[in-house]
Design an enzyme around this catalytic site. Structure first.
Site, PDB file in Angstrom:
ATOM      1  N   TRP A   4       0.824  -1.213   0.000  1.00 28.31           N
ATOM      2  CA  TRP A   4       0.000   0.000   0.000  1.00 28.31           C
ATOM      3  C   TRP A   4       0.853   1.255   0.000  1.00 28.31           C
ATOM      4  CZ3 TRP A   4      -4.351  -0.569  -2.069  1.00 28.31           C
ATOM      5  CH2 TRP A   4      -5.101  -1.727  -1.875  1.00 28.31           C
ATOM      6  N   ASP A  31      -1.195   6.727   6.921  1.00 30.11           N
ATOM      7  CA  ASP A  31      -2.261   5.860   6.404  1.00 30.11           C
ATOM      8  C   ASP A  31      -2.572   4.836   7.493  1.00 30.11           C
ATOM      9  OD1 ASP A  31      -3.866   3.984   5.165  1.00 30.11           O
ATOM     10  OD2 ASP A  31      -2.558   3.678   3.426  1.00 30.11           O
ATOM     11  N   LYS A  87     -12.049  -1.567   6.708  1.00 32.78           N
ATOM     12  CA  LYS A  87     -11.252  -2.543   7.453  1.00 32.78           C
ATOM     13  C   LYS A  87     -11.594  -2.501   8.930  1.00 32.78           C
ATOM     14  CE  LYS A  87      -8.199  -2.796   3.715  1.00 32.78           C
ATOM     15  NZ  LYS A  87      -7.396  -1.961   2.856  1.00 32.78           N
TER      16      LYS A  87
HETATM   17  C1  PLP Z   1      -6.875  -1.333   1.877  1.00 35.72           C
HETATM   18  C2  PLP Z   1      -5.858  -0.297   2.058  1.00 35.72           C
HETATM   19  C3  PLP Z   1      -5.789   0.830   1.233  1.00 35.72           C
HETATM   20  C4  PLP Z   1      -6.715   1.030   0.038  1.00 35.72           C
HETATM   21  O1  PLP Z   1      -7.986   1.249   0.475  1.00 35.72           O
HETATM   22  P1  PLP Z   1      -9.226   1.520  -0.497  1.00 35.72           P
HETATM   23  O2  PLP Z   1     -10.210   2.103   0.441  1.00 35.72           O
HETATM   24  O3  PLP Z   1      -9.635   0.205  -1.076  1.00 35.72           O
HETATM   25  O4  PLP Z   1      -8.793   2.485  -1.535  1.00 35.72           O
HETATM   26  C5  PLP Z   1      -4.834   1.783   1.508  1.00 35.72           C
HETATM   27  N1  PLP Z   1      -3.966   1.642   2.522  1.00 35.72           N
HETATM   28  C6  PLP Z   1      -3.993   0.565   3.325  1.00 35.72           C
HETATM   29  C7  PLP Z   1      -3.025   0.468   4.451  1.00 35.72           C
HETATM   30  C8  PLP Z   1      -4.934  -0.439   3.123  1.00 35.72           C
HETATM   31  O5  PLP Z   1      -4.966  -1.501   3.931  1.00 35.72           O
END
Ligand code: PLP
Length: 363
Positions: free
Chosen positions: A102, A173, A197
């Site tokens: 990511w 993030d 998540k």
């Molecule tokens: C899943 C994820 C993303 C991407 O997320 P989306 O909402 O599908 O764009 C970005 N960063 C991390 C750490 C992730 O686990």
């Protein structure tokens, strides 16, 4: 219905009481005779709901008043672009920590933004991302340093922030570990997390940004501009009402459970149980180095791809679902987010012990 334990990395398990509440008020929200999916985003039904969700998130994460809280669309992935578009302005030099899949997607998007120089200041490529990158002393002052707090696919996580980033503006993030452990919001200029998540359904992204970083002279299309989104309380256009509503219920649930500290305690207990088993098993193995291990995403392998496949299929039949690892790393991955119950980890370990015995414990 048989009991299912959902180990998915995302979209992921929600608190079962929240899903029941959604069901019970889905047809008529607050006795309005309308579903939450049907109400106007200009009505007080919506604005009250949104304000309460924000207030509860502020309580949970101890977000200071000088930070704006936004509920946007476009997922974590849109933030990969919005962050450089909005925050790279001083000297147009931005730094990224390459801690895995990511982080690399974030780097690629930043590189597509014109007139920005993107430095990768640290990388864990040499250990195949089973460790966190060693961050050196940085000579430059960057507009920001981007850091992926939890690497969902590789299963590494920052329990503490790297020392050498202390004087830099940090962008975090937290898509897969927001509110799984306590972080100090003041250590960051901006935090973002896709909801699907550790918060709620897909369709909403939380952005927490220090107000002084917003620049109203930046000429950006409205949907890509933090300052324009903040001015309209995330309702510049029709917001993702249903996703914000469910996230709001999850925030309430988290507060009732005892908040982030209690979640961290539970997550540590769940993760420790599984890591201890993995470290003692003669069949299964956790590849991530001990000091970098994630609380929320735990990859493991047998070392034999065929055996991994059989394990995943057998587990599925026993109600332990979505244990397949990401296609880029293979093997298995157990995601143990806030809403994932302790019993599910116990059930998984019992199943793994039986599987281990059935194949004779030989790799
Ligand atoms: C899943 C994820 C993303 C991407 O997320 P989306 O909402 O599908 O764009 C970005 N960063 C991390 C750490 C992730 O686990």
């Amino acid at each position: 219905m048989a009991q299912i334990y959902n180990f998915s990395a995302g979209p992921a398990v929600l608190p079962v009481s929240v899903v029941h509440q959604v069901q019970s008020e889905l047809v008529s929200y607050k006795n309005s005779g309308m579903s939450i999916m049907e109400i106007s985003h200009r009505s007080s039904l919506y604005t009250d709901m949104e304000a309460e969700a924000e207030e509860n998130l502020r309580k949970l994460m101890r977000i200071p008043a000088e930070y704006d809280v936004l509920f946007l669309q476009g997922g974590g992935t849109l933030q990969f672009a919005m962050v450089p578009l909005n925050l790279a302005k001083g000297n147009n030099q931005v730094g990224y920590i390459d801690s895995g899949h990511w982080a690399q997607r974030a780097i690629e998007e930043a590189q597509l933004v014109p007139k920005i120089k993107t430095d990768v200041v640290a990388s864990a490529a040499s250990t195949n991302y089973t460790t966190l990158p060693e961050v050196p002393k940085l000579k430059k002052q960057y507009d920001y340093i981007h850091l992926t707090l939890n690497n969902t696919i590789e299963g590494t996580m920052y329990r503490k922030l790297p020392e050498n980033l202390k004087h830099q503006l940090l962008v975090g993030d937290m898509s897969s570990n927001i509110m799984a452990q306590r972080y100090n919001v003041e250590d960051f200029g901006l935090i973002y997390a896709g909801a699907q998540k550790n918060i709620g359904p897909a369709g909403m992204t939380v952005v927490i940004v220090k107000h002084e970083l917003l620049d109203d002279k930046l000429e950006l299309p409205a949907m890509l501009s933090y300052v324009k989104q903040a001015a309209k309380h995330s309702a510049l256009n029709t917001p993702p009402v249903f996703a914000i509503y469910v996230a709001g219920l999850v925030f309430k649930w988290l507060l009732e459970q005892g908040g982030v500290e209690e979640m961290q305690k539970r997550n540590e207990k769940k993760a420790e149980l599984l890591y201890n088993y993995l470290d003692s098993s003669s069949l299964f193995n956790a590849p991530v180095t001990k000091d970098a291990r994630s609380l929320t995403n735990i990859p493991f392998v047998t070392g034999n791809a065929e055996l991994d496949q059989r394990f995943i299929a057998d587990a599925q039949e026993s109600g332990l679902v979505n244990l397949k690892g990401h296609r880029s790393v293979g093997g298995m991955r157990a995601s143990l987010y806030n809403a994932f119950p302790f019993e599910g980890v116990q059930k998984l370990i019992e199943f793994m012990e039986r599987f281990e015995q059935s194949v004779g414990g030989n790799r």
